[in-house]
Scaffold this motif. Sequence first.
Motif, short mmCIF file in Angstrom:
data_model
loop_
_atom_site.label_atom_id
_atom_site.label_comp_id
_atom_site.label_asym_id
_atom_site.label_seq_id
_atom_site.Cartn_x
_atom_site.Cartn_y
_atom_site.Cartn_z
N LEU A 119 -1.64 12.68 0.20
CA LEU A 119 -0.65 11.64 0.52
C LEU A 119 -0.04 11.89 1.89
N THR A 136 0.84 -1.20 0.00
CA THR A 136 0.00 0.00 0.00
C THR A 136 0.87 1.25 0.00
N ILE A 137 0.21 2.38 -0.18
CA ILE A 137 0.92 3.67 -0.12
C ILE A 137 1.56 3.85 1.25
N ALA A 138 0.92 3.33 2.29
CA ALA A 138 1.49 3.43 3.63
C ALA A 138 2.83 2.72 3.73
N ALA A 170 5.30 5.10 2.52
CA ALA A 170 5.44 6.26 3.41
C ALA A 170 6.56 6.09 4.42
N ASP A 208 -4.46 1.66 -2.61
CA ASP A 208 -4.96 2.86 -1.96
C ASP A 208 -6.15 2.48 -1.08
N TYR A 227 -1.89 9.34 4.37
CA TYR A 227 -0.95 8.22 4.50
C TYR A 227 0.37 8.58 5.19
N LYS A 248 -7.33 3.49 1.69
CA LYS A 248 -8.09 4.58 2.30
C LYS A 248 -8.82 5.42 1.26
N LEU A 289 2.76 10.19 3.87
CA LEU A 289 3.84 10.12 2.89
C LEU A 289 4.35 11.53 2.60
#
Length: 321
Positions: free
Chosen positions: A202, A173-175, A178, A254, A206, A256, A208
């Motif tokens: 972002l 994930t984007i997390a 991050a 993504d 997240y 969230k 990021l």
Amino acid sequence: MNPHVKNTLSSPRNIRLAALAIAAVTAAPLLASCSSSSSGSKDPLAAPKAKAGTVVVGSNNFPESILIGDIYGEALKAKGINVSYKPNIGTRETTYKMLQNGSVTVLPEYNGALLAYLDPKATPTTVDATATAITAKLDSKLTILNPAPAEDKDSVTVNAATAAKYHLTADSTIADLAKHGNEITFGGSPEFKNRQQGLLGLKSVYGLTPKSYKTLDVGGPLTEAALKNDNVQAADIFSTDVTIAQEKWVSLKDPKNLFGFENVLPLVSKTGLQQNGVDALNAVSAKLTTEALLDMNAQVQNDKKDPLAVAQAWLKSAGLA
């Protein structure tokens, strides 16, 4: 050859290759603001209003928008409607104003991105709720038509080297990225840097926060070249971009829903499009799938086919022309 193209640079067929050639000598913000409006005006907002009886189909400054604009325009022509094109105009900030001032009648849009532009704080949880929220914020002269199943989202995509370095996969994930934000340079358009459905989100959603941000184009040749060359390690790339699979890049999940729903739909002038035109565009939306859009993108980007010819072939195969 596409009849609404006037020169090699603005040709939808050659826009990616031409931009790569120009990138070495032209600043990215300048390229991103270029217009190939058929009016020939340097300022697209100075373009005259659409003539009575003519539907003006516009598109934003990236290849998929131009392709969908061709699909819409040719579907309208198949119903006997007089159509003219204004391809590759610019970003939403410009094209929305052109719809407001009547110089464009029809524009390909994406429901989530349009809503984020109109109301950055909106967080709808369904496609229908997205449509309701858009309608509440739209200029009273405009309306949206039916959304297509086809969806093309912004995505946070990392190149193969970055994916390997941080052990990122299609399930990441984007997390997960991050955690390494302070080690990467992120690439995207000038607008992405300042949008909630962009760098602001972002950070807030997240956590990021990249080491730096490189201003490029709207998921186009400059962004792709920077990611290929590792000038940026992550970038905003459209999810239907065929380059992702070709280069073995990884688009991060993504969960969230920062990038929301991104169904393709027509944004139109209420008075500029008659009911037969509305029906024609809704018929397009009923049959336009993500798979069909991916296939057409590949034909344009990989096989170097004219977007107009690709649009006409798909409409014929779908029974719409």
